[in-house]
Design a protein around this motif. Structure first.
Motif, PDB file in Angstrom:
ATOM      1  N   GLU A 220       0.808  -1.938  -0.027  1.00  0.00           N
ATOM      2  CA  GLU A 220      -0.381  -0.194   0.027  1.00  0.00           C
ATOM      3  C   GLU A 220       0.802   1.379   0.261  1.00  0.00           C
ATOM      4  O   GLU A 220       1.741   1.328   1.001  1.00  0.00           O
ATOM      5  CB  GLU A 220      -1.049  -0.261   1.521  1.00  0.00           C
ATOM      6  CG  GLU A 220      -1.794   1.023   1.455  1.00  0.00           C
ATOM      7  CD  GLU A 220      -2.649   0.962   2.675  1.00  0.00           C
ATOM      8  OE1 GLU A 220      -4.666   0.782   2.117  1.00  0.00           O
ATOM      9  OE2 GLU A 220      -2.929   0.212   3.244  1.00  0.00           O
ATOM     10  N   VAL A 221       0.670   2.404  -1.291  1.00  0.00           N
ATOM     11  CA  VAL A 221       0.821   3.562  -0.848  1.00  0.00           C
ATOM     12  C   VAL A 221       0.959   4.832  -0.534  1.00  0.00           C
ATOM     13  O   VAL A 221      -0.641   4.800  -1.214  1.00  0.00           O
ATOM     14  CB  VAL A 221       1.889   3.583  -2.357  1.00  0.00           C
ATOM     15  CG1 VAL A 221       2.895   2.476  -2.217  1.00  0.00           C
ATOM     16  CG2 VAL A 221       1.449   3.589  -3.100  1.00  0.00           C
ATOM     17  N   PHE A 222       0.709   5.590  -0.716  1.00  0.00           N
ATOM     18  CA  PHE A 222       0.283   6.475  -0.491  1.00  0.00           C
ATOM     19  C   PHE A 222       1.171   8.066  -1.532  1.00  0.00           C
ATOM     20  O   PHE A 222       2.064   8.384  -0.891  1.00  0.00           O
ATOM     21  CB  PHE A 222      -0.049   7.384   1.086  1.00  0.00           C
ATOM     22  CG  PHE A 222      -0.725   6.566   2.058  1.00  0.00           C
ATOM     23  CD1 PHE A 222      -2.380   6.776   2.007  1.00  0.00           C
ATOM     24  CD2 PHE A 222       0.064   5.525   2.701  1.00  0.00           C
ATOM     25  CE1 PHE A 222      -2.648   5.921   2.675  1.00  0.00           C
ATOM     26  CE2 PHE A 222      -0.937   4.656   2.745  1.00  0.00           C
ATOM     27  CZ  PHE A 222      -2.461   5.212   3.037  1.00  0.00           C
ATOM     28  N   TYR A 223       0.564   9.221  -2.299  1.00  0.00           N
ATOM     29  CA  TYR A 223       0.974   9.986  -2.820  1.00  0.00           C
ATOM     30  C   TYR A 223       0.111  10.891  -3.454  1.00  0.00           C
ATOM     31  O   TYR A 223      -1.109  11.383  -2.641  1.00  0.00           O
ATOM     32  CB  TYR A 223       2.039   9.236  -4.285  1.00  0.00           C
ATOM     33  CG  TYR A 223       0.855   8.299  -4.565  1.00  0.00           C
ATOM     34  CD1 TYR A 223      -0.399   9.070  -5.955  1.00  0.00           C
ATOM     35  CD2 TYR A 223       0.028   7.610  -4.586  1.00  0.00           C
ATOM     36  CE1 TYR A 223      -1.458   9.234  -6.407  1.00  0.00           C
ATOM     37  CE2 TYR A 223      -1.229   7.124  -5.277  1.00  0.00           C
ATOM     38  CZ  TYR A 223      -1.790   8.265  -5.531  1.00  0.00           C
ATOM     39  OH  TYR A 223      -3.177   7.058  -6.793  1.00  0.00           O
ATOM     40  N   HIS A 224       1.251  11.919  -2.980  1.00  0.00           N
ATOM     41  CA  HIS A 224       0.289  13.583  -3.562  1.00  0.00           C
ATOM     42  C   HIS A 224      -0.328  13.555  -5.362  1.00  0.00           C
ATOM     43  O   HIS A 224      -0.005  12.665  -5.940  1.00  0.00           O
ATOM     44  CB  HIS A 224       1.785  14.374  -4.221  1.00  0.00           C
ATOM     45  CG  HIS A 224       1.061  15.971  -3.568  1.00  0.00           C
ATOM     46  ND1 HIS A 224       0.175  16.045  -5.021  1.00  0.00           N
ATOM     47  CD2 HIS A 224       0.752  16.968  -3.276  1.00  0.00           C
ATOM     48  CE1 HIS A 224      -0.105  17.552  -4.665  1.00  0.00           C
ATOM     49  NE2 HIS A 224       0.443  17.558  -3.211  1.00  0.00           N
ATOM     50  N   ARG A 225      -1.583  13.745  -5.121  1.00  0.00           N
ATOM     51  CA  ARG A 225      -2.434  13.376  -6.110  1.00  0.00           C
ATOM     52  C   ARG A 225      -1.924  14.622  -7.376  1.00  0.00           C
ATOM     53  O   ARG A 225      -2.222  13.432  -8.593  1.00  0.00           O
ATOM     54  CB  ARG A 225      -3.587  13.767  -5.539  1.00  0.00           C
ATOM     55  CG  ARG A 225      -3.741  15.427  -5.694  1.00  0.00           C
ATOM     56  CD  ARG A 225      -4.567  16.681  -5.512  1.00  0.00           C
ATOM     57  NE  ARG A 225      -5.134  17.940  -5.124  1.00  0.00           N
ATOM     58  CZ  ARG A 225      -6.484  18.516  -4.176  1.00  0.00           C
ATOM     59  NH1 ARG A 225      -6.768  17.890  -3.718  1.00  0.00           N
ATOM     60  NH2 ARG A 225      -5.621  18.888  -4.270  1.00  0.00           N
TER      61      ARG A 225
END
Length: 438
Positions: A220-225
């Motif tokens: 799972e990753v989180f990134y700037h839109r």
């Protein structure tokens, strides 16, 4: 290629132990076959895709100024002792002895080998900077090989190594590779996001891994839109300041793994952070003089004093990329290859091989397209139409051309876009012109 002469063992069902979609589809589509735990034979269709991926990687490395060589798979343990990594690397390293009882290993990476090769020839500051790369099979003895080529023990890898006179030069080399990686993935139809990463056993204090977004990804990753938008990658790689500003601007848009999601939200504002799953497809490192110093490398500087070169290393999992592409591009019926890496561009289906007109029209179009340099897989087998359609869908060629008696009566053939499912009828001449248009 006529399918009647090809080797394409397509299966209706994937083995029960295949857990992720890319593994299932690679087995069903006849791309690979497992020969031992985590070790695969690359069958003809899979090998064609692998070579397409490899060539894109090669072209972007060349564009970034790297020079290709080929290093051995078997390495001397003495080199790894010299760098201090032989005892530190762990059980993933496959250690062997030759008939003279000399300790050897199947290389998991090649920092030691390339440093010893370059150190033997580079004597002056005029010999730097240089970046050398290698596309070679590697081996890591995974304790639990799984997910097909995504986490196998034997894998094809592009590994590059830069040598510079100082830190500024080394960071410039790092930034050139950073952009080269983004270009590489884009050409394969992938959206890749760079994330700051731990350096692990490679060492150093600067590292990024590149994550391809895929709904079925391994983490799972989180990134700037902002990363959902296409980036303009046209930057002069020889202008160090412009390149540094470009890379800094890209990495200002935060991206992180699951462990750092709170940090990501705080850095970019909660509403700006998107969540997805992703697959690591590349890793780059700057580690200064860790290997060059340990292995006694130095060059004479312009003032006559010795300089220990600064180094970086840059890896892309070539075989792993095939799995990543499938994870990112498939549907319920099978693979959807981007044209840049497809094993063949067109799947030509003769619906009635027992019909002289159908066979004559199919043969003629196949010969004409092939002569024009279009890669065609021609299904000339005496099989049911439904089976032919299903097989073409699972192997995922970008275009399907169907020639049948009813269409020929109207003077048309059917063209299907595999990605969209859109179908159109057109004459054989119009189809030829469409498929050969520049």
């Amino acid at each position: 290629m006529r399918l009647s002469r090809f080797f394409l063992p397509v299966a209706k069902e994937a083995p029960a132990d295949a857990q992720i979609i890319s593994h299932k589809l690679m087995l069903r589509a006849g791309l690979v076959r497992q020969t031992a735990a985590g070790i695969y034979a690359w069958l003809p269709l899979g090998l064609r895709v692998l070579r397409k991926i490899e060539q894109i990687v090669r072209e972007e490395q060349d564009r970034a100024g790297a020079v290709e060589l080929l290093m051995p798979t078997i390495q001397s343990a003495d080199l790894w002792r010299q760098s201090g990594r032989y005892d530190d690397y762990g059980a993933e390293m496959l250690r062997i002895k030759d008939r003279h009882d000399r300790e050897m290993l199947f290389g998991p990476t090649a920092e030691e080998v390339i440093t010893s090769i370059f150190a033997a020839s580079a004597k002056s500051y005029r010999d730097l900077p240089r970046t050398l790369y290698n596309i070679q099979w590697k081996f890591r003895d995974e304790v639990r090989p799984r997910f097909g080529v995504m986490r196998g023990r034997e894998f094809l890898m592009k590994d590059a190594y830069s040598f510079d006179l100082d830190e500024a030069g080394a960071r410039h080399s790092y930034n050139r590779m950073f952009v080269a990686y983004l270009r590489t993935y884009r050409r394969m139809g992938l959206r890749a996001i760079p994330m700051q990463a731990d350096t692990g056993p490679i060492g150093g204090d600067l590292s990024h891994e590149f994550i391809v977004l895929a709904p079925t990804g391994e983490s799972e990753v989180f990134y700037h839109r902002n990363w959902e938008q296409d980036r303009d990658l046209n930057v002069n790689p020889d202008d160090a300041d412009a390149l540094q500003a470009f890379v800094t601007g890209l990495t200002d848009d935060y991206a992180a793994t699951d462990e750092k999601r709170d940090e990501a939200r705080e850095a970019a504002g909660g509403d700006a952070i998107q969540q997805s799953r992703g697959i690591e497809v590349g890793h780059i490192f700057y580690f200064g003089t860790k290997y060059s110093k340990a292995m006694g490398m130095s060059v004479q500087g312009p003032d006559g004093n010795a300089i220990i070169p600064q180094m970086g290393s840059y890896g892309i999992g070539v075989s792993r990329l095939m799995g990543a592409i499938i994870e990112a591009s498939h549907d319920d019926n099978g693979i959807i290859w981007p044209e840049s890496v497809a094993p063949y561009r067109i799947g030509l289906i003769n619906m009635r091989v027992d019909d002289a007109n159908c066979t004559a029209a199919s043969d003629a179009l196949y010969e004409r397209l092939t002569a024009a340099g279009v890669e065609v897989l021609y299904d000339d087998r005496d099989e049911r139409g439904g089976a032919k359609f299903a097989q073409m869908d699972v192997i995922g060629l970008p275009w399907q051309v169907v020639i049948g008696p009813k269409g020929l009566e109207k003077g048309v053939v059917e063209l299907k876009n595999r990605a969209t499912g859109e179908k159109q009828e057109l004459s054989a001449d119009d189809l030829f012109n469409k498929m050969t248009a520049k």
